[in-house]
Design an enzyme around this catalytic site. Structure first.
Site, PDB file in Angstrom:
ATOM      1  N   TYR A 261     106.060  49.034 -12.971  1.00 48.57           N
ATOM      2  CA  TYR A 261     107.111  48.506 -13.847  1.00 48.57           C
ATOM      3  C   TYR A 261     107.733  49.665 -14.614  1.00 48.57           C
ATOM      4  CZ  TYR A 261     109.750  44.864 -16.088  1.00 48.57           C
ATOM      5  OH  TYR A 261     110.792  44.080 -16.509  1.00 48.57           O
TER       6      TYR A 261
ATOM      7  N   LYS B 274     108.023  42.360 -12.517  1.00 52.54           N
ATOM      8  CA  LYS B 274     107.574  41.466 -13.587  1.00 52.54           C
ATOM      9  C   LYS B 274     106.548  40.464 -13.068  1.00 52.54           C
ATOM     10  CE  LYS B 274     109.543  41.295 -17.189  1.00 52.54           C
ATOM     11  NZ  LYS B 274     109.384  41.934 -18.493  1.00 52.54           N
TER      12      LYS B 274
ATOM     13  N   GLU C 214     115.773  37.248 -16.781  1.00 58.13           N
ATOM     14  CA  GLU C 214     115.412  38.650 -16.938  1.00 58.13           C
ATOM     15  C   GLU C 214     116.629  39.557 -16.762  1.00 58.13           C
ATOM     16  OE1 GLU C 214     112.713  41.560 -17.887  1.00 58.13           O
ATOM     17  OE2 GLU C 214     112.237  39.426 -17.681  1.00 58.13           O
ATOM     18  N   ASP C 215     116.870  40.398 -17.756  1.00 54.20           N
ATOM     19  CA  ASP C 215     117.900  41.438 -17.701  1.00 54.20           C
ATOM     20  C   ASP C 215     119.299  40.890 -17.424  1.00 54.20           C
ATOM     21  OD1 ASP C 215     116.110  43.307 -18.435  1.00 54.20           O
ATOM     22  OD2 ASP C 215     116.010  44.370 -16.538  1.00 54.20           O
TER      23      ASP C 215
ATOM     24  N   ASN D  38     114.287  51.477 -23.673  1.00 51.84           N
ATOM     25  CA  ASN D  38     113.724  52.065 -22.470  1.00 51.84           C
ATOM     26  C   ASN D  38     114.771  52.047 -21.367  1.00 51.84           C
ATOM     27  OD1 ASN D  38     113.555  49.418 -21.224  1.00 51.84           O
ATOM     28  ND2 ASN D  38     111.660  49.075 -22.370  1.00 51.84           N
TER      29      ASN D  38
END
EC number: 1.1.1.38
Length: 562
Positions: free
Chosen positions: A101, A172, A243-244, A415
């Site tokens: 990840y 994930k 997600e994202d 990040n």
């Protein structure tokens, strides 16, 4: 070879069995199994245990020098033998988590089309919007319980990666299994390909996604609605994790569907929950409550506002009113402090905007207070970075904060690491060793003035696997704010610093199995209390959690005809 659990009845044989990652055991197939499943001669003659296989795989893994090549190797094992992959990963979790990840998965997303080997999960393109039900039926897994879905528009701090964003759901879900014990047979990564605005990708002859700009908002909303309705028809009760997704869609999607289906957004809620848990542990080091702290955020997008909202929930649980909690939170974006007189604020930003009338005593020269102005005037106890902009926490910002606060809590969370607001070593140097530091990306220990400082990583893996395990164990209909809050509290209670075991804010990654079970229990209890799941006694809940916790062990196979 020792085999665990009840026999598994398998209809496949020969090469088909070897090519099914969920079932393939490779050299661990016994003599009896090789004969029964037409595998004799298809494998080397030696019969190996999973321990022996994992030892060889680890030796091969260590032969690769670069993180991206290690990532490619691990993914190849995953696509060949999932049980071995998870055995290897759980044996070396702390070492391999940054490979499978963040931060390495970011490189894998950027290079997705270049390093593509084999398909995993589902790719649903906008051009196939009328075939979603058929596509879901094509999934190789029939009993899906957890889906992680992305549209690839805001991948980590890397922006629009188009179809390359698929690396995130894959990674994930690997952690859902490794840390939360959710069987890989129940997980499904999904990529919604609605185009990309990344010109570099559109011009790349190797790019594997749809070659057009991202679709218009009304088309997008209709497409997402079709997808979510199709998913709940195909797998009622599935937990859906967003997600994202980019800011314009992330919070609206969550607010639109969170009361209709069992869903949550890890970037907003998972990040918020792990951050609040780490803040609670840091506050305990100071002997303070979170409700006694003033908090500055740099970055007022969906992630930052999601953390701020969760902090407010915790502060109100500690006795503040919502208005009192709001006055202690200061959101700073590229224009300065977010204030109620700003134009163009989104609903979730407006809810956190400071009232201009409350800041009459502040002195600042621009239209809105800058970050440094806020540090001088607000004198915050906590500074959190979620901007994606490297270097925003300057020496002047940190030293100003350290002059006003005895033990500043400073979390540069952006990040991957190349986008971090400040490096931990600089934060400790500029604060003269006073700061309590946690980051979003992994950093090693820092030595300053003869003392070693452990640097906690606010990794969502501390939280989301346990939430998923808890939701599945009680079959919760929703993921509520209180479930997220108790997950944070459980994480804080697991802090080594809170238990007299050193200064580390967060437990080691190798301790995540027990933490995930503890979070699952707390989440399951709240789901029952809120009427989101049928009530069961504590012993039954713990038994369900243990029974649902999948382990990477081989089972003995028996052949069955269909």
């Amino acid at each position: 070879m020792p085999q665990t659990q009840r026999p598994l009845y398998i209809p496949y044989s020969g090469p088909n069995l070897l090519e099914t990652p969920l079932l393939n055991k490779g050299s661990a197939f016994s003599k009896e199994e090789r004969a029964a499943f037409n595998l004799t001669g298809l494998l080397p003659p030696r019969y190996e245990s999973i321990e022996e296989q994992a030892e060889r795989a680890y030796m091969q893994y260590r032969s690769f020098e670069t993180p991206i090549n290690k990532h490619i190797y691990l993914r190849a094992i995953q696509d060949n033998n999932e049980t071995l992959f998870y055995r290897l990963l759980t044996d070396h979790l702390e070492e391999m988590m940054p490979i499978i990840y963040t931060p390495t998965v970011g490189d894998a997303c950027e290079k997705f089309s270049d390093i593509y080997r084999s398909s995993r999960g589902l790719f649903i393109s906008y051009s196939e919007r009328d075939q979603i039900d058929d596509i879901l039926r094509n999934a190789t897994k029939q009993k899906v319980k957890v889906i992680v879905v992305t549209d690839g528009e805001r991948i980590l701090g890397l922006g629009d990666q188009g179809i390359g964003g698929m690396g995130i759901p894959i990674g994930k879900l690997s952690l859902y299994t490794a840390c939360g014990g959710i069987s890989p047979a129940y997980t499904l990564p999904v990529m919604l390909d609605v185009g990309t605005n990344n010109e570099k990708l559109l011009e790349d002859p190797m790019y594997m996604g749809a070659r057009h700009k991202r679709i218009e908002q009304d088309e997008y909303d209709e497409f997402l609605d079709k997808f979510i309705k199709a998913v709940t028809r195909r797998w009622p009760g599935v937990m859906l994790q967003f997600e994202d997704f980019a800011q314009p869609n992330a919070m609206p999607l969550l607010r639109r569907y969170r009361d209709e289906v069992c869903c949550f957004n890890d970037d907003i809620q998972g990040t918020a929950s792990v951050t609040v848990g780490t803040l609670l542990a840091a506050c305990r080091q100071k002997g303070k409550k979170l409700s006694e702290q003033k908090v500055v955020f740099v970055g007022a997008g969906s992630a930052g506002c999601g953390i701020a909202e969760q902090i407010m929930i915790q502060m109100t649980a500690e006795g503040l009113t919502e208005e009192q909690a709001k006055r202690q939170i200061f959101m700073v974006d590229r224009f300065g402090l977010v204030m109620d007189t700003m134009d163009g604020l989104r609903d979730f930003q407006q809810a956190l905007a400071q009232k201009t009338s409350d800041l009459n005593a502040w002195e600042y020269s621009g239209e809105y207070p800058s970050l440094l102005d806020v540090m001088h005037c607000a004198e915050p106890d906590i500074l959190i970075g979620v901007s994606g902009q490297a270097g925003l926490f300057t020496e002047q910002v940190i030293s100003t904060m350290a002059k006003n606060v005895e033990r500043p809590i400073i979390f540069p969370l952006s990040n991957p690491s190349k986008h971090v607001e400040a490096h931990p070593a600089d934060v400790l140097k500029w604060s003269e060793g006073k700061a309590i530091v946690a980051t979003g990306s992994p950093f090693g220990e820092v030595e300053y003035d003869g003392r070693i400082y452990p640097i906690a990583q606010c990794n969502n893996s501390y939280i989301f696997p346990g939430i998923g395990l808890g939701v599945l164990s009680v079959k919760s209909e929703r993921v509520s704010d209180e479930m997220l809050r108790v997950a944070s509290k459980t994480l804080a209670n697991a802090s080594p610093s809170a238990n007299g075991k050193g200064e580390a804010l967060l437990p080691a990654f190798n301790d995540l199995t027990q933490l995930s079970k503890d979070i699952a229990f707390a989440v399951g209890k709240v789901a029952q209390q809120e009427g989101l799941a049928l009530e069961i006694d504590d012993d039954t809940l713990r038994e369900r959690i243990d029974n649902n916790f999948w382990k990477p062990e081989y089972r003995f196979y028996k052949r069955v005809s269909i």
